[in-house]
Design an enzyme around this catalytic site. Sequence first.
Site, PDB file in Angstrom:
ATOM      1  CB  ILE A  55      -0.950  -0.006   1.213  1.00 27.37           C
ATOM      2  CG1 ILE A  55      -1.946  -1.159   1.102  1.00 27.37           C
ATOM      3  CG2 ILE A  55      -1.714   1.314   1.315  1.00 27.37           C
ATOM      4  CD1 ILE A  55      -2.804  -1.354   2.335  1.00 27.37           C
ATOM      5  CB  SER A 185      -5.496  -3.059  10.768  1.00 26.98           C
ATOM      6  OG  SER A 185      -6.048  -4.333  10.511  1.00 26.98           O
ATOM      7  CE1 TYR A 198      -0.517  -5.231  11.823  1.00 27.26           C
ATOM      8  CE2 TYR A 198      -2.802  -5.953  11.781  1.00 27.26           C
ATOM      9  CZ  TYR A 198      -1.786  -5.186  11.259  1.00 27.26           C
ATOM     10  OH  TYR A 198      -2.033  -4.360  10.184  1.00 27.26           O
TER      11      TYR A 198
END
Length: 327
Positions: A55, A185, A198
């Site tokens: 990205i 995210s 994460y």
Amino acid sequence: MLALILALLSLTSIAAVLFKFITADGDFTLLSKKHAKVEEVEDKVVWITGASRGIGEVLAKQFASLGAKLIISARNEAELERVKKQLTGKHAPDEVIILPLDLASGEDSLNDAVQKAESCFSSAGVDYMIHNAAYERPKTTALDVTEESLKATFNINVIGTISLTRLLAASMLRRGRGHFVVMSSAAGKTPAPGQAVYSASKFALHGYFHSLRSELYRKGIKVTIVCPGPIKTSSVPEANTSGQKGSSEKRVSSERCAELTIIAATHGLKEAWISFQPVLAVMYLVQYMPSIGYWLMDKIGEKRIEVAAQKGDTYSLSLLLGRKKAL
């Protein structure tokens, strides 16, 4: 008769909204904006971390095409050189600044990077700081994560990102303007079985940057947090959609993710979600009906770990529908 007509119109409207939601690749506020505001980007200095691939690379290409002045960073300088050669736009590729950077290198190194970035383009200063660099290990259970992986994840995703922000914000405050765009995210909004550490690092970024914006917004500092779900990159091909039995996973392309990210930033959105279903629906449930959303994630959590271990589809509708296999 009038009542019947009104009822039909109401049903038609509901059906249209449902269809739009089912086929959406982002939240309704984001999709309502349609296009990026080019004037918010043209000739502005944009610093992108993690710009050597994925990205980050696509963001660099799209910002360049909109006329931005670019500073691109990552640990791999050779890959940054490759990206630089592919950039086209108002400013020539040789004007793009390559600034190698390791977010885990410590505050002194990060401060040096900030000083160099601020001195670029006749010391114009950084207008947009795109926090895209991130560390993610293969999926594992919350209790099986190693101390090494725990520290590496937080050193890059949290400590390094916050330290870089704190150092750069001082210059932005002196100029009375600046915009942090944080690539978070869907795992920063919902539980992510198999990605607990994460997910924790992304939740931490939400807490920090939403607080930062509230403290500094009236001083000219903006913050946009972007929450992508599963994204198709060169290293993660799109799942099988040919109608054969197998994965039902559908990923947003890197190009579309970058496009929507720039739209969110140039319209000053505080948060934006980018994903196809079912991830988008889960994000809405956890945000607005948390009891149902968390119940659903508890229901699929263990199965998601099993599927991940078999390299299967961890974003599948079949997980939500309770099927035994989601491969």
